[in-house]
Design an enzyme around this catalytic site. Structure first.
Site, mmCIF file in Angstrom:
data_model
loop_
_atom_site.group_PDB
_atom_site.id
_atom_site.type_symbol
_atom_site.label_atom_id
_atom_site.label_comp_id
_atom_site.label_asym_id
_atom_site.label_seq_id
_atom_site.Cartn_x
_atom_site.Cartn_y
_atom_site.Cartn_z
ATOM 1 N N ASN A 10 -3.507 -5.735 1.679
ATOM 2 C CA ASN A 10 -2.699 -5.238 2.528
ATOM 3 C C ASN A 10 -3.523 -3.979 2.922
ATOM 4 O O ASN A 10 -3.654 -2.909 2.491
ATOM 5 C CB ASN A 10 -1.488 -4.720 2.024
ATOM 6 C CG ASN A 10 -0.677 -3.813 2.924
ATOM 7 O OD1 ASN A 10 -0.759 -3.648 4.061
ATOM 8 N ND2 ASN A 10 0.513 -3.285 2.549
ATOM 9 N N LYS A 12 -2.997 -2.147 5.621
ATOM 10 C CA LYS A 12 -2.211 -0.981 5.848
ATOM 11 C C LYS A 12 -2.897 -0.364 7.139
ATOM 12 O O LYS A 12 -3.339 -1.138 8.068
ATOM 13 C CB LYS A 12 -1.925 0.127 5.095
ATOM 14 C CG LYS A 12 -1.352 -0.230 3.531
ATOM 15 C CD LYS A 12 -0.925 0.567 2.719
ATOM 16 C CE LYS A 12 -0.591 0.141 1.377
ATOM 17 N NZ LYS A 12 -0.169 0.859 0.374
ATOM 18 N N HIS A 93 7.927 -3.928 3.678
ATOM 19 C CA HIS A 93 7.040 -3.125 2.667
ATOM 20 C C HIS A 93 7.959 -1.523 2.579
ATOM 21 O O HIS A 93 8.362 -1.290 3.500
ATOM 22 C CB HIS A 93 5.727 -2.933 3.406
ATOM 23 C CG HIS A 93 4.810 -2.316 2.451
ATOM 24 N ND1 HIS A 93 4.840 -1.011 2.031
ATOM 25 C CD2 HIS A 93 3.891 -2.766 1.517
ATOM 26 C CE1 HIS A 93 3.757 -0.476 1.195
ATOM 27 N NE2 HIS A 93 3.372 -1.552 0.808
ATOM 28 N N GLU A 95 6.976 1.192 2.837
ATOM 29 C CA GLU A 95 6.394 2.185 3.664
ATOM 30 C C GLU A 95 7.175 2.045 4.868
ATOM 31 O O GLU A 95 7.487 2.911 5.739
ATOM 32 C CB GLU A 95 5.005 1.979 3.890
ATOM 33 C CG GLU A 95 4.061 2.828 2.672
ATOM 34 C CD GLU A 95 2.619 2.160 2.440
ATOM 35 O OE1 GLU A 95 2.376 1.746 3.294
ATOM 36 O OE2 GLU A 95 2.263 2.385 1.154
ATOM 37 N N GLU A 161 7.071 -4.513 -5.799
ATOM 38 C CA GLU A 161 6.258 -3.502 -5.978
ATOM 39 C C GLU A 161 6.876 -1.901 -5.916
ATOM 40 O O GLU A 161 7.600 -1.603 -5.374
ATOM 41 C CB GLU A 161 5.506 -3.001 -4.318
ATOM 42 C CG GLU A 161 4.730 -4.105 -3.904
ATOM 43 C CD GLU A 161 3.897 -3.808 -2.927
ATOM 44 O OE1 GLU A 161 2.511 -4.079 -2.793
ATOM 45 O OE2 GLU A 161 4.073 -3.612 -1.655
ATOM 46 N N GLY A 167 -0.292 3.416 -4.521
ATOM 47 C CA GLY A 167 -1.206 4.355 -4.039
ATOM 48 C C GLY A 167 -1.543 5.523 -5.013
ATOM 49 O O GLY A 167 -2.060 6.416 -4.867
ATOM 50 N N SER A 206 -1.009 -0.176 -7.187
ATOM 51 C CA SER A 206 -2.455 0.020 -8.032
ATOM 52 C C SER A 206 -3.001 -0.971 -8.709
ATOM 53 O O SER A 206 -3.325 -0.700 -9.860
ATOM 54 C CB SER A 206 -2.074 1.301 -8.708
ATOM 55 O OG SER A 206 -1.335 2.507 -8.040
HETATM 56 P P1 PGA Z 1 -1.898 0.218 -3.650
HETATM 57 O O1 PGA Z 1 -0.874 -0.534 -2.304
HETATM 58 O O2 PGA Z 1 -2.613 -1.442 -4.304
HETATM 59 O O3 PGA Z 1 -2.831 0.777 -2.801
HETATM 60 O O4 PGA Z 1 -1.217 0.828 -4.510
HETATM 61 C C1 PGA Z 1 -0.036 -1.617 -2.577
HETATM 62 C C2 PGA Z 1 0.709 -1.716 -1.516
HETATM 63 O O5 PGA Z 1 1.320 -0.839 -0.906
HETATM 64 O O6 PGA Z 1 1.040 -3.106 -0.999
#
Ligand code: PGA
Length: 247
Positions: A10, A12, A93, A95, A161, A167, A206
């Site tokens: 992903n 983003k 997601h 976010e 998640e 992150g 992560s």
């Molecule tokens: P990350 O993000 O691997 O940077 O923690 C995962 C995600 O948001 O899908």
């Protein structure tokens, strides 16, 4: 597990055309490791170029509108994304749930809009840190999933998640991942019967080359949704390789 592991990047809001060379390097590794299903969800601006340039890697979108067309300035529909070269779409997601106040009901509608044009769907769910600390994580995420699921399991995957793991470099205990995935499997089989057993449940938050092997070995973990580490071949290929090494 009979299905291939599904390892999805992903990107983003990251990636200009210069990043296509990383995608091509990831694609070369994916071609060498056909045991694993690999995909990238880049920004929409790179979907067409990736679809043309990559042969062993799925290309998807990070969101879609639930309507097919209409007066929704700045939005993109599933048929448009499909025509641009996306074969799947990530919905729900955290976010987007946070930044755009997306509700479970909207997430369900987006998933169904994607399915209507035969796109794959990766539906994301996850708890906040406060929900984890209060011991309610499984309850909260099971409810979130049940309320977000589309009516059919057609081309559906789920991504668990934990918001606090995205992150941050922090990952849950393997035992917590196992318990959550087991619980989500029950939600899926309650809703879809036998077909719910075939829906892959990815872990996200992560994931890196160093922890991928351990996370992918957990029962009911059918792949990974990877943010930061998916932006470069150096970060992403070790995760694909870890999936290829699983039994
Ligand atoms: P990350 O993000 O691997 O940077 O923690 C995962 C995600 O948001 O899908």
């Amino acid at each position: 597990m009979s299905q291939r592991y599904y390892i999805v990047g992903n990107w983003k809001m990251n990636g200009m055309r210069a990043a296509l060379s990383e995608a091509r390097a990831i694609d070369r590794a994916a071609q060498r490791l056909p045991k694993v299903e690999v995909a990238i969800a880049p920004p929409v601006t790179l979907i067409a170029a990736m679809r043309e340039g990559l042969t062993g890697t799925g290309v998807g979108a990070q969101n879609c509108h639930h309507a097919e067309k209409g007066a929704h300035t700045g939005d993109l529909s599933a048929p448009m994304l499909r025509e641009a070269g996306a074969d799947f779409v990530i919905v729900g997601h955290s976010e987007r749930r946070a930044d755009h106040h997306e509700t479970n009901e909207q997430v369900k509608a987006k998933a169904e809009a994607a399915q209507a044009v035969d796109m794959g769907v990766i539906l994301c769910v996850g708890e906040s840190e406060a929900e984890r600390d209060s011991g309610e994580a499984e309850e909260v995420v099971a409810r979130q999933l049940a309320a977000s699921l589309p009516d059919t399991a057609q081309r559906l995957s789920v991504a668990y998640e934990p918001i606090w793991a995205i992150g941050t470099g922090r990952v849950p205990q393997v035992s917590d991942v196992a318990a959550m995935h087991k619980r989500l499997r029950t939600v899926l089989t309650d809703k879809y019967g036998d077909e719910g057993a075939d829906v892959r449940i990815l872990y996200g938050g992560s994931v890196k080359g160093e922890n991928a092997e351990e996370l992918l070995a957990v029962a009911e973990v059918g792949g990974a949704l990877v943010g930061g580490a998916s932006l470069t071949a150096d970060g992403f290929v070790p995760i694909i390789a870890a999936a290829a090494e699983q039994d």
